[in-house]
Design a protein around this motif. Structure first.
Motif, mmCIF file in Angstrom:
data_model
loop_
_atom_site.group_PDB
_atom_site.id
_atom_site.type_symbol
_atom_site.label_atom_id
_atom_site.label_comp_id
_atom_site.label_asym_id
_atom_site.label_seq_id
_atom_site.Cartn_x
_atom_site.Cartn_y
_atom_site.Cartn_z
ATOM 1 N N GLY A 14 0.828 -1.212 0.000
ATOM 2 C CA GLY A 14 0.000 0.000 0.000
ATOM 3 C C GLY A 14 0.858 1.254 0.000
ATOM 4 O O GLY A 14 0.598 2.192 -0.761
ATOM 5 N N VAL A 15 1.887 1.254 0.820
ATOM 6 C CA VAL A 15 2.762 2.430 0.928
ATOM 7 C C VAL A 15 3.479 2.677 -0.409
ATOM 8 O O VAL A 15 3.599 3.826 -0.859
ATOM 9 C CB VAL A 15 3.762 2.251 2.094
ATOM 10 C CG1 VAL A 15 4.858 3.294 2.051
ATOM 11 C CG2 VAL A 15 3.017 2.313 3.432
ATOM 12 N N ALA A 16 3.908 1.598 -1.063
ATOM 13 C CA ALA A 16 4.578 1.749 -2.364
ATOM 14 C C ALA A 16 3.618 2.371 -3.381
ATOM 15 O O ALA A 16 4.004 3.262 -4.148
ATOM 16 C CB ALA A 16 5.077 0.386 -2.850
ATOM 17 N N LEU A 17 2.364 1.940 -3.363
ATOM 18 C CA LEU A 17 1.366 2.511 -4.281
ATOM 19 C C LEU A 17 1.151 3.990 -3.977
ATOM 20 O O LEU A 17 1.093 4.827 -4.881
ATOM 21 C CB LEU A 17 0.035 1.758 -4.156
ATOM 22 C CG LEU A 17 -0.029 0.375 -4.810
ATOM 23 C CD1 LEU A 17 -1.233 -0.414 -4.307
ATOM 24 C CD2 LEU A 17 -0.096 0.512 -6.337
ATOM 25 N N LEU A 18 1.051 4.325 -2.692
ATOM 26 C CA LEU A 18 0.832 5.728 -2.295
ATOM 27 C C LEU A 18 2.000 6.597 -2.743
ATOM 28 O O LEU A 18 1.815 7.696 -3.269
ATOM 29 C CB LEU A 18 0.633 5.834 -0.774
ATOM 30 C CG LEU A 18 -0.692 5.269 -0.250
ATOM 31 C CD1 LEU A 18 -0.647 5.070 1.270
ATOM 32 C CD2 LEU A 18 -1.860 6.188 -0.623
ATOM 33 N N ASP A 20 3.828 6.082 -5.173
ATOM 34 C CA ASP A 20 3.765 6.109 -6.634
ATOM 35 C C ASP A 20 2.650 7.013 -7.158
ATOM 36 O O ASP A 20 2.415 7.074 -8.363
ATOM 37 C CB ASP A 20 3.480 4.678 -7.101
ATOM 38 C CG ASP A 20 4.530 4.188 -8.050
ATOM 39 O OD1 ASP A 20 5.625 4.772 -8.040
ATOM 40 O OD2 ASP A 20 4.243 3.223 -8.800
ATOM 41 N N GLY A 21 1.901 7.627 -6.252
ATOM 42 C CA GLY A 21 0.822 8.530 -6.676
ATOM 43 C C GLY A 21 -0.503 7.828 -6.918
ATOM 44 O O GLY A 21 -1.383 8.375 -7.594
ATOM 45 N N CYS A 22 -0.671 6.600 -6.378
ATOM 46 C CA CYS A 22 -1.945 5.887 -6.539
ATOM 47 C C CYS A 22 -2.802 6.022 -5.279
ATOM 48 O O CYS A 22 -2.312 6.397 -4.218
ATOM 49 C CB CYS A 22 -1.706 4.400 -6.793
ATOM 50 S SG CYS A 22 -0.789 4.084 -8.301
ATOM 51 N N CYS A 23 -4.081 5.674 -5.424
ATOM 52 C CA CYS A 23 -5.011 5.693 -4.280
ATOM 53 C C CYS A 23 -5.081 4.316 -3.639
ATOM 54 O O CYS A 23 -5.089 3.296 -4.329
ATOM 55 C CB CYS A 23 -6.426 6.035 -4.743
ATOM 56 S SG CYS A 23 -6.605 7.691 -5.359
ATOM 57 N N VAL A 24 -5.174 4.290 -2.316
ATOM 58 C CA VAL A 24 -5.320 3.041 -1.568
ATOM 59 C C VAL A 24 -6.397 3.262 -0.512
ATOM 60 O O VAL A 24 -6.419 4.305 0.138
ATOM 61 C CB VAL A 24 -3.985 2.661 -0.872
ATOM 62 C CG1 VAL A 24 -4.151 1.417 -0.007
ATOM 63 C CG2 VAL A 24 -2.878 2.445 -1.906
ATOM 64 N N SER A 36 -4.577 9.180 -0.655
ATOM 65 C CA SER A 36 -3.467 9.389 -1.599
ATOM 66 C C SER A 36 -2.569 10.485 -1.029
ATOM 67 O O SER A 36 -2.937 11.154 -0.056
ATOM 68 C CB SER A 36 -3.978 9.734 -3.002
ATOM 69 O OG SER A 36 -4.390 11.069 -3.053
ATOM 70 N N ASP A 37 -1.391 10.638 -1.619
ATOM 71 C CA ASP A 37 -0.410 11.631 -1.174
ATOM 72 C C ASP A 37 -1.019 13.038 -1.273
ATOM 73 O O ASP A 37 -1.295 13.519 -2.378
ATOM 74 C CB ASP A 37 0.833 11.479 -2.078
ATOM 75 C CG ASP A 37 1.903 12.509 -1.784
ATOM 76 O OD1 ASP A 37 1.658 13.441 -0.987
ATOM 77 O OD2 ASP A 37 2.999 12.376 -2.368
ATOM 78 N N ALA A 38 -1.200 13.712 -0.135
ATOM 79 C CA ALA A 38 -1.889 15.010 -0.112
ATOM 80 C C ALA A 38 -1.087 16.123 -0.792
ATOM 81 O O ALA A 38 -1.638 17.171 -1.129
ATOM 82 C CB ALA A 38 -2.189 15.407 1.337
ATOM 83 N N ILE A 39 0.212 15.871 -1.014
ATOM 84 C CA ILE A 39 1.067 16.902 -1.619
ATOM 85 C C ILE A 39 1.018 16.819 -3.154
ATOM 86 O O ILE A 39 1.235 17.794 -3.855
ATOM 87 C CB ILE A 39 2.526 16.707 -1.116
ATOM 88 C CG1 ILE A 39 2.562 16.965 0.400
ATOM 89 C CG2 ILE A 39 3.513 17.605 -1.842
ATOM 90 C CD1 ILE A 39 3.876 16.598 1.061
ATOM 91 N N ALA A 130 4.878 5.369 7.361
ATOM 92 C CA ALA A 130 5.751 4.779 6.340
ATOM 93 C C ALA A 130 5.682 5.551 5.029
ATOM 94 O O ALA A 130 6.676 5.641 4.299
ATOM 95 C CB ALA A 130 5.366 3.310 6.114
ATOM 96 N N ALA A 131 4.507 6.120 4.718
ATOM 97 C CA ALA A 131 4.390 6.886 3.469
ATOM 98 C C ALA A 131 5.251 8.147 3.558
ATOM 99 O O ALA A 131 5.769 8.631 2.552
ATOM 100 C CB ALA A 131 2.933 7.253 3.208
ATOM 101 N N GLY A 132 5.401 8.687 4.762
ATOM 102 C CA GLY A 132 6.286 9.844 4.963
ATOM 103 C C GLY A 132 5.681 11.159 4.508
ATOM 104 O O GLY A 132 6.335 12.193 4.554
ATOM 105 N N VAL A 133 4.438 11.117 4.045
ATOM 106 C CA VAL A 133 3.742 12.337 3.614
ATOM 107 C C VAL A 133 2.346 12.315 4.218
ATOM 108 O O VAL A 133 1.818 11.248 4.529
ATOM 109 C CB VAL A 133 3.593 12.423 2.064
ATOM 110 C CG1 VAL A 133 4.909 12.759 1.402
ATOM 111 C CG2 VAL A 133 2.988 11.137 1.497
#
Ligand code: TXA
Ligand code: MG
Length: 319
Positions: A14-18, A20-24, A36-39, A130-133
């Motif tokens: 999941g974190v790798a997808l996030l 990568d700019g994908c939704c989880v 998804s990444d809010a930035i 883990a996503a860091g964002v």
């Protein structure tokens, strides 16, 4: 959409997808979110697309700690008091963006304010860390539908539009977070939830105003929209069940005439409002699918989290 039960490797996927700019879709203690990444504006655009959500309706950004959050927003004294009392937990604060806030304008629908939350759910915490964002995450349902409290609800609502749903049981609280506007010194509750006005009063020393959806100018754009609506009409404060109706009960049905009920579900036989909140959306979904003409809903006491339950029910009726 693939549902996968939570494990360290599924979290990593999941974190790798996030990243990568994908939704989880991720579990939280309130309802399941579509993250998804809010930035990353492109990643956030997918959320609006998948949900069919109007872009004037801003998203909540999720953080794992107050220090993570302080790079992005300014907390005034009101926000600080509420934050230290109720985070991590089922509360969202509307605050001012800091000057160098990197969160996409799309996440905040171009507003100078931002909705932020630190969820307590351990899986959500791990994923955000883990996503860091910060993760933008509305409830993981099509715009206007009842929020999902299980991975199966997410799949039912969004089909195969997001690559991964991380399943971690039923959301414990079952209602969306309390949204509190702290942009002025005096807090205003924009959406009721598990953290009540009484809870806030104990921390702030005054009772915050609870915005009404009949107010001329709602505090939250999302409160303008059709929401929490099953397709089957609801009849509230029912004391009987008419022919062709299903019953959504609360507490004892001893004094109700229920012989006509084609189907009956009890939010909490023991009359426990927290249990009722956690079952509400799931039972509404099930009764909605049962093909009945309408759903008779028993009176729910207007106290504690019962206020938030009645708020969602009222919105479902007033379409
Ligand atoms: O429990 C929850 O809050 C879940 C989980 C996933 O965290 N999320 C959720 O998000 O319910 P959503 O998008 O369904 O509801 C967010 C609400 C909307 O009514 C939106 O209009 C409001 O928060 N909101 C977001 N940013 C805002 C802002 N800057 N000013 C006013 N309202 C805002
Ligand atoms: Mg929602």
């Amino acid at each position: 959409m693939t549902i996968k039960s939570v494990s360290e490797s599924v979290i990593a996927e999941g974190v790798a997808l996030l990243r990568d700019g994908c939704c989880v879709s991720i579990p939280t203690e309130t309802v399941y979110g579509l993250a998804s990444d809010a930035i990353n504006g492109k990643a956030v655009a997918q959320i609006f697309d998948i949900k069919g959500r109007p872009t004037f309706n801003p998203l909540i950004s999720h953080f794992y700690s107050i220090s993570h959050l302080s790079d992005y927003v300014e907390l005034n004294d009101t926000a600080k008091k509420l934050a230290s009392a109720f985070w991590p937990g089922p509360m969202t604060l509307i605050v001012k963006r800091s000057k160098n806030c990197k969160i996409s304008d799309l996440t905040c629908a171009g507003l100078s304010t931002i909705a932020v939350r630190i969820p307590s759910h351990p899986t959500a915490q791990k994923i955000i860390k883990a996503a860091g964002v910060p993760l933008a995450a509305p409830s993981a349902n099509k715009s206007g539908e009842v929020s999902p409290t299980s991975a199966a609800h997410v799949a039912e609502s969004l089909g195969d539009k997001a690559p991964l749903i991380i399943a971690d049981g039923q959301s414990k609280i079952g209602l969306e977070s309390t949204v509190i506007d702290c942009t002025d010194d005096r807090a205003v509750i924009a959406r009721m939830g598990a953290i009540t006005a009484d809870d806030c009063e104990a921390v702030l020393g005054y009772r915050p105003y609870v915005a009404d959806h009949n107010d001329e100018k709602p505090v939250s754009p999302g409160q303008l929209l059709k929401h929490y609506a099953p397709k089957t009409p609801l009849r509230l404060r029912a004391y009987d069940v008419k022919e062709g109706e299903a019953l959504l009960a609360f507490g004892s049905t001893k004094f109700m005439n229920i012989k006509n009920a084609t189907k009956a579900m009890n939010l909490s036989e023991a009359g426990d409002l927290h249990e009722a909140a956690s079952n509400l959306f799931s039972y509404l979904r099930q009764l909605d699918k049962s093909g009945v003409q309408s759903i008779a809903v028993m009176d729910i006491p207007n106290q504690g989290i019962g206020l938030a339950i009645n708020d969602r029910l009222k919105r479902a009726v007033e379409q």
